[in-house]
Enzyme design. Structure first.
Site, PDB file in Angstrom:
ATOM      1  N   ASP A 121       0.862  -1.184   0.000  1.00 15.64           N
ATOM      2  CA  ASP A 121       0.000   0.000   0.000  1.00 15.64           C
ATOM      3  C   ASP A 121       0.898   1.234   0.000  1.00 15.64           C
ATOM      4  O   ASP A 121       1.738   1.402   0.891  1.00 15.64           O
ATOM      5  CB  ASP A 121      -0.890  -0.015   1.241  1.00 15.64           C
ATOM      6  N   ASP A 211      -3.294   2.532  -5.824  1.00 14.29           N
ATOM      7  CA  ASP A 211      -2.155   2.639  -4.909  1.00 14.29           C
ATOM      8  C   ASP A 211      -1.941   1.407  -4.038  1.00 14.29           C
ATOM      9  O   ASP A 211      -1.219   1.462  -3.051  1.00 14.29           O
ATOM     10  CB  ASP A 211      -2.306   3.876  -4.014  1.00 14.29           C
ATOM     11  N   GLU A 212      -2.554   0.287  -4.380  1.00  9.05           N
ATOM     12  CA  GLU A 212      -2.324  -0.929  -3.592  1.00  9.05           C
ATOM     13  C   GLU A 212      -2.396  -2.157  -4.489  1.00  9.05           C
ATOM     14  O   GLU A 212      -3.054  -2.158  -5.530  1.00  9.05           O
ATOM     15  CB  GLU A 212      -3.310  -1.040  -2.432  1.00  9.05           C
TER      16      GLU A 212
END
Length: 632
Positions: A121, A211-212
């Site tokens: 993350d 974003d992960e």
């Protein structure tokens, strides 16, 4: 669980029974804290103070009235759950208890501790990207998003600011907060830089959002002969050096635990839960249910009402769960208790896509011309998404949210699968007109279109002879084993429900914003299905191969060698053709035997036969000249 969260939860328990107005508003205050309550950086925040500020800032608004209505509805639902539980406590549930224990035994048999799954993350991603362009913002409270905050840096989180919070509410919590506008092109480019590093550790990593991502590094660790923690540390260092942002990671035996673990040592840290049954059970025992991906605010309150506050509390209530929350809820909760989750990680594009849609939030709109212009714009946006994802839809769904927050949907099955803006608008317009007739003076604050029952528009690859062949992506997919074919985890549905809750929250919070129309434009948060980048070649580049157009076998990527091989393939096929043409006797099955006085030489061929062979070779030469690929 953070310290100041508990008093609010205690008051929400009081509201589970017929409650006073004060108690009901206490549960509403907890609800207004939003879906990002468990985000990293909130541990030292006075959440009770934050809830009071949000409550007072939004009181009297349509958004507040709608949230108050939803809170009362949930409270009544919880009362029904508790009433049902009291009834169940008076009957014999021995069979339900036995079934629950049998299911636990089955799950234990399926426990897989052989895999190493990582959830990564990016830390305060949007904010971190903005800070690269403006380093002075690293040391002050800063957020991205004008109307609604999409990301806050860790300085802002200390004041209670968080993603999904209305901008003006955040300013009340932190008056000197700096808010920057969104720049999705910038964030997408930086995310791609990170993805190009991930692919070296797991070519089939799974993007969960911009974003992960999830990764299975079992094979990587075996190949490199390194420990998972060392591999992840190496990955994090590489991302930091090459992209100038930091990531946090969770390492575990499955995706569920890895996701939880990635939040433990944020920012710029990692946490591992060992692949050991005892360690996993201990990790889950004291874990608040809200920390599990798939448990949102609504499900948290329902579980809390029956005494399930941590994953360890689930076991004692196992006989009641299927009666109160259904079979899928029961299965999901038992897997949470045992710390079980999926180990199969695959690219997002490998998942079967159910629908493609887009929607837009805006200020109250009622004019017929304005509504049609908005519908046309949404149709054009949906066409872009359908083109990008290579789909068209057999069913078209119109979604409309009234100014009262009531959500209406209508759907139609066009005579053909649709994907162009013209068709989307043409078939959506009658649904819009029908809504206008049903609701005179209709005012909307959200409109969306979605295509379902999808049909792929992507053309398969074609080989030299015009036949279809699988794509490289299909060839890269491992064949499913018998175990994988039935491995379906109910957590996926609960996780999607939690994501939908968050999306709805973001849409509704838009109405708290007093910003300009640009702040109301369509959002595209969450899981974007973008193909994984190709794995970068090793330092010693492997020899490339070209497929022969004749035999289709791979050959060395060398002009001369490739042409020689084609020459050979053409010669073989031409010789066979020539022999068939000049040897009718052979084709009819007549075989001459040496030494029978037929004038044949040692190999069984006579002078006449040699003459025919010569003619065949000459024919081969002419044929070969016509078919040969020039070397240029």
């Amino acid at each position: 669980m953070i310290e100041d969260e508990q008093p609010l939860l205690d008051r929400s328990r009081a509201a589970a029974s017929p409650a006073t107005e004060v108690a009901e508003h206490d549960t509403l205050k907890y609800h207004l804290l939003g879906p990002s309550l468990t985000k990293a950086g909130q541990d030292s925040v006075d959440q009770q103070k934050v809830s009071e500020i949000i409550y007072n800032a939004s009181k009297g608004s349509k958004y507040f009235n709608n949230e108050e209505h939803k809170d009362k509805t949930l409270t009544h639902k919880i009362e029904r759950i508790l009433s049902r539980k009291r009834q169940l406590e008076r009957v014999d549930l021995a069979s339900d208890l036995r079934r629950a224990d049998e299911y636990i035994a089955e799950l234990e048999v399926s426990r897989d501790l052989s895999q190493t799954v990582v959830h990564i993350d990016c830390d305060a991603f949007y904010a971190a990207v903005e800070e690269l362009d403006r380093p002075e913002l690293k040391h002050v409270p800063m957020a991205v998003g004008k109307g609604v905050l999409t990301t806050c840096n860790y300085h802002a989180r200390k004041f209670g600011c968080r993603s999904g919070m209305a901008g003006f509410v955040a300013m009340k919590l932190c008056p000197h907060l700096i808010c920057l506008p969104l720049n999705f092109e910038k964030y997408t480019a930086k995310a791609q830089e990170v993805r190009e590093i991930l692919v070296d550790y797991d070519p089939r990593f799974e993007s969960a959002s911009i974003d992960e991502a999830y990764m299975n590094i079992t094979q990587y660790c075996e190949d490199k002969q390194i420990d998972p923690e060392e591999a992840v540390s190496r990955l994090r260092d590489e991302v930091s050096v090459k992209t100038k942002i930091t990531i946090s990671a969770g390492i575990a035996a499955n995706a569920k635990i890895a996701k939880i673990a990635s939040n433990r040592n944020k920012p710029n840290g990692q946490f591992r839960v060992a692949n050991d049954r005892t360690t996993i059970l201990a990790f889950m025992r004291d874990l608040p249910t809200r920390k599990v991906n798939g448990v949102g605010r609504v499900f948290e309150r329902e579980l809390d009402a029956i005494g399930v506050r941590t994953c360890g509390d689930i076991y004692a209530q196992r006989a009641y769960l299927s009666k109160l929350f259904g079979d899928k809820g029961f299965q999901f909760l038992m897997q949470c208790y045992l710390g079980l989750g999926r180990t199969k990680i695959q690219p997002a594009e490998d998942y079967e896509r159910k629908s493609v849609g887009t929607e837009s939030t805006f200020r109250d709109m009622s004019g017929k011309t304005e509504l049609r212009q908005k519908l046309r714009w949404i149709a054009e946006e949906l066409e872009k998404d359908l083109t990008r994802t290579h789909f068209k839809g057999r069913t078209l769904v119109l979604k409309a949210k009234l100014h009262t927050y009531e959500v209406l949907t209508r759907q139609i099955i066009p005579p053909k699968a649709v994907h162009t803006a013209d068709d989307l608008y043409t078939y959506a317009l009658p649904m819009m007109a029908k809504l206008e007739r049903e609701i005179p003076g209709m005012k909307l604050r959200l409109m969306g279109l979605r295509c379902t029952h999808l049909v792929s528009t992507q053309k398969p690859g074609v080989d030299f002879f015009g036949t279809h062949r699988p794509s490289s992506a299909d060839e890269a997919k491992p064949k499913a084993t018998a175990t994988e074919e039935w491995e379906v985890w109910p957590e996926e549905e609960f996780e999607e429900a939690a994501r939908q809750e968050r999306r709805d929250e973001m849409n509704e919070l838009e109405r708290l914003s007093q910003e300009d129309e640009s702040a109301m434009s369509a959002r595209k948060h969450g899981r974007e299905i973008v193909p994984n980048p190709k794995k970068r070649p090793a330092v010693v580049e492997e020899e490339r191969a070209w497929d022969c157009p004749i035999c289709t076998k791979p050959q060395a990527a060398n002009d001369r060698a490739f042409n020689d091989h084609i020459d050979y393939c053409l010669s073989r096929s031409t010789i066979k053709e020539a022999v068939r043409n000049v040897s009718p006797a052979t084709e009819m099955g007549v075989v001459a035997v040496p030494g029978t006085g037929s004038g044949r030489d040692e190999d069984g061929r006579g002078e006449k036969g040699r003459g025919k062979r010569k003619e065949g070779v000459e024919a081969l030469g002419a044929r070969k000249k016509r078919l040969f690929f020039g070397r240029g």
